[in-house]
Design a protein around this motif. Structure first.
Motif, short mmCIF file in Angstrom:
data_model
loop_
_atom_site.label_atom_id
_atom_site.label_comp_id
_atom_site.label_asym_id
_atom_site.label_seq_id
_atom_site.Cartn_x
_atom_site.Cartn_y
_atom_site.Cartn_z
N THR A 14 0.93 -1.13 0.13
CA THR A 14 0.05 -0.62 0.06
C THR A 14 0.96 1.11 -0.18
OG1 THR A 14 -2.19 -1.25 1.23
CG2 THR A 14 -1.88 0.98 1.39
N ARG A 15 1.93 0.98 0.70
CA ARG A 15 2.22 2.43 0.79
C ARG A 15 3.66 2.62 -0.34
NH1 ARG A 15 3.97 5.63 4.90
NH2 ARG A 15 6.06 7.19 5.23
N ILE A 16 4.22 1.54 -1.40
CA ILE A 16 4.67 2.14 -2.52
C ILE A 16 3.37 2.30 -3.57
CG2 ILE A 16 5.96 0.81 -3.76
CD1 ILE A 16 7.50 0.76 -1.65
N ALA A 17 1.95 1.52 -3.23
CA ALA A 17 1.03 2.17 -4.12
C ALA A 17 0.70 3.42 -4.43
CB ALA A 17 0.19 1.76 -4.13
N ALA A 18 1.21 3.83 -3.05
CA ALA A 18 0.72 5.79 -2.01
C ALA A 18 1.64 6.77 -2.57
CB ALA A 18 1.00 5.11 -0.90
N LEU A 19 2.95 5.90 -3.29
CA LEU A 19 4.23 6.20 -3.00
C LEU A 19 4.08 6.46 -5.01
CD1 LEU A 19 7.13 7.80 -2.22
CD2 LEU A 19 7.77 5.81 -3.30
N TYR A 20 3.88 6.30 -5.91
CA TYR A 20 3.09 6.04 -7.30
C TYR A 20 2.59 6.90 -7.48
CZ TYR A 20 7.13 2.72 -8.55
OH TYR A 20 8.86 2.31 -8.30
N ARG A 21 1.67 6.79 -6.80
CA ARG A 21 0.34 7.95 -6.97
C ARG A 21 0.45 9.56 -7.16
NH1 ARG A 21 -2.82 5.74 -2.69
NH2 ARG A 21 -2.76 4.04 -3.46
N LEU A 22 1.37 9.31 -5.87
CA LEU A 22 1.71 10.99 -5.73
C LEU A 22 2.54 11.30 -7.25
CD1 LEU A 22 3.76 10.92 -2.12
CD2 LEU A 22 1.82 12.38 -2.77
N LYS A 23 3.34 10.83 -7.10
CA LYS A 23 4.10 11.15 -8.91
C LYS A 23 3.17 11.30 -10.01
CE LYS A 23 8.01 8.90 -11.62
NZ LYS A 23 9.12 9.76 -10.65
N GLU A 24 2.09 10.23 -9.91
CA GLU A 24 0.96 10.40 -11.11
C GLU A 24 0.67 11.47 -11.17
OE1 GLU A 24 -0.66 6.33 -10.67
OE2 GLU A 24 1.00 6.00 -11.52
N THR A 25 0.03 11.69 -9.70
CA THR A 25 -0.55 13.36 -9.54
C THR A 25 0.15 14.07 -9.63
OG1 THR A 25 -1.02 12.32 -6.81
CG2 THR A 25 -1.46 14.50 -7.59
N GLY A 26 1.47 14.43 -10.01
CA GLY A 26 2.76 15.76 -11.07
C GLY A 26 3.60 16.04 -9.36
N PHE A 27 2.92 15.56 -8.37
CA PHE A 27 3.97 16.38 -7.34
C PHE A 27 5.48 15.52 -7.81
CE2 PHE A 27 0.27 15.48 -4.29
CZ PHE A 27 0.15 16.32 -3.69
N GLN A 28 6.42 17.12 -7.15
CA GLN A 28 7.85 16.43 -7.31
C GLN A 28 8.43 15.51 -6.34
OE1 GLN A 28 10.83 19.86 -7.51
NE2 GLN A 28 9.32 20.94 -8.24
N LEU A 29 8.28 14.20 -6.33
CA LEU A 29 8.70 12.75 -5.40
C LEU A 29 9.69 12.78 -4.66
CD1 LEU A 29 6.60 10.77 -4.27
CD2 LEU A 29 7.70 9.33 -6.33
N GLY A 30 9.42 12.42 -3.45
CA GLY A 30 10.33 12.58 -2.24
C GLY A 30 10.02 11.52 -1.28
N THR A 31 11.41 10.83 -1.37
CA THR A 31 11.30 9.39 -0.26
C THR A 31 12.85 9.52 0.45
OG1 THR A 31 10.62 6.91 -0.15
CG2 THR A 31 11.62 7.71 -2.08
N GLY A 32 12.32 8.42 1.13
CA GLY A 32 13.82 7.71 1.78
C GLY A 32 13.23 7.29 3.05
N VAL A 33 14.21 6.29 3.68
CA VAL A 33 14.53 5.03 4.37
C VAL A 33 15.45 5.74 5.74
CG1 VAL A 33 14.67 3.52 2.47
CG2 VAL A 33 16.68 4.69 3.45
N MET A 34 15.66 4.75 6.81
CA MET A 34 16.19 4.62 8.21
C MET A 34 17.40 3.72 7.80
SD MET A 34 13.17 5.08 11.16
CE MET A 34 12.58 4.44 10.32
#
Ligand code: 5AD
Ligand code: SF4
Length: 340
Positions: free
Chosen positions: A163-183
């Protein structure tokens, strides 16, 4: 590269810095970070403000407090703000964020850039927030290893890796500049996991990255693994290796010098800039709420106001050899390069 130590670590940092200078230049951009609410529906095992931590005093800053923080950012020529909160998806929350974004745009005549960091959201919410004027979004995946993800989160629908990965790609499709990261330095995490994280960023074609050391928090379920962690200093250095390697792998993205680095070493942010980062997020959350947004032990929060107001933060960064892009958005060059 991730295990580089001693002289080879220095070479790695020097290479990353050269790649940065040749690709995006020597400028550092500030984003004023406003942690506007610590109310969260989730229970990530590592996080100090998880829903089940009853020791936390919950708050939501008022609209006026948030807008005042934005005026502070404008006055100090930060160029952008980041609105960050726990994860909620109620109608009232969605509406509130939308309204806030519009108000910030209005008060700054459109000049303040707005990044959101409010967790996983539906396509409709993404669209509403984007159309109201936010143009960047940060959603850390925390780790690209689904098995490790399931070890550090409860096993239920609202903590699902897919679900999280899907949420990430949804942001990109919306048109946002996409940021992510890890610990970095999580219990059970291997160097191979971290290498895969970097490859995930490349494959997901992200525009921005914020990653930092995992730091244990005593009121969390993961605290019981504290004896299995590498020393803080090693987590810090490994995080710098990650920053440098990512800069070489993705030369034109924005990389933040994370607050967690500063929690371990007061000069952590400057060290990250020297290893390839180009973004700093000074905390401009109203002071009375700072002690209630403690994601991990020793989160720095008290000295920054004085530092920002006296401009000593800017001086430190300039003395370390960087230029500051005052008043500029400092958008990810990667996003622009992809677009045009
Ligand atoms: N140590 C370091 N980072 C943490 N975060 C949450 N808890 C911790 C911790 N104990 C990070 C997560 C989250 C971001 C807002 O803060 O990566 O996405
Ligand atoms: Fe909530 Fe984010 Fe903390 Fe998870 S990491 S408990 S989503 S604030």
């Amino acid at each position: 590269m991730l295990s580089a130590d001693g002289a080879s670590r220095e070479t790695l940092f020097a290479n990353a810095r050269e790649v940065k200078t040749n690709t995006i230049g020597n400028k550092v951009h500030f984003r004023g970070l406003i942690e506007f609410s610590n109310v969260c529906a989730k229970n990530c095992f590592y996080c100090g403000i998880r829903k089940q931590n009853k020791q936390v005093q919950r708050y939501s800053a008022t609209d006026d407090e948030i807008l005042d923080a934005c005026r502070f950012a404008l006055d100090h020529e930060f160029g952008s703000v980041v609105l960050q909160s726990g994860e909620l998806s109620s109608k009232s929350f969605v509406k509130r964020v939308e309204k806030l974004v519009r108000q910030i745009k209005q008060l700054s005549s459109g000049t303040l850039g707005i990044t959101l960091s409010c967790g996983e959201q539906s396509a409709e919410t993404c669209k509403r927030w984007f159309e109201s004027g936010a143009h960047r979004y940060l959603l850390r995946i925390e780790t690209s290893n689904p098995e490790l993800y399931s070890q550090i989160h409860p096993n239920n629908a609202i903590h699902s890796f897919a679900t999280r990965i899907a949420a990430l790609y949804r942001l990109k499709e919306t048109g946002f500049q996409l940021g992510t990261g890890v610990m970095i330095g999580l219990p059970f995490q291997t160097l191979e996991d971290l290498a895969n994280d970097l490859l995930f960023f490349k494959q997901a074609d992200i525009d921005m990255c914020g990653m930092g050391p995992y730091i244990e928090h005593e009121n969390t379920p993961m605290y019981k693994f504290r004896n299995q962690l590498m020393p803080l200093e090693s987590r810090f250095l490994l995080a710098l290796n990650m920053v440098a390697t990512l800069r070489i792998l993705m030369p034109d993205i924005n990389i933040a010098a994370s607050t967690a680095l500063q929690a371990i070493d007061p000069a952590g942010r400057e060290k990250a800039l020297a290893a390839g980062a180009n973004i700093i997020m000074p905390n401009i959350t109203p002071k009375k709420y700072r002690n209630s947004y403690l994601l991990y032990n020793g989160k720095p929060c008290t000295n920054e106001d004085a530092e920002i107001t006296s401009r000593s933060l800017a001086q430190k960064i300039q003395q370390a050899g960087f230029e500051i892009g005052f008043g500029e958005w400092g958008d990810s060059k990667h996003f622009k390069n992809n677009k045009y």
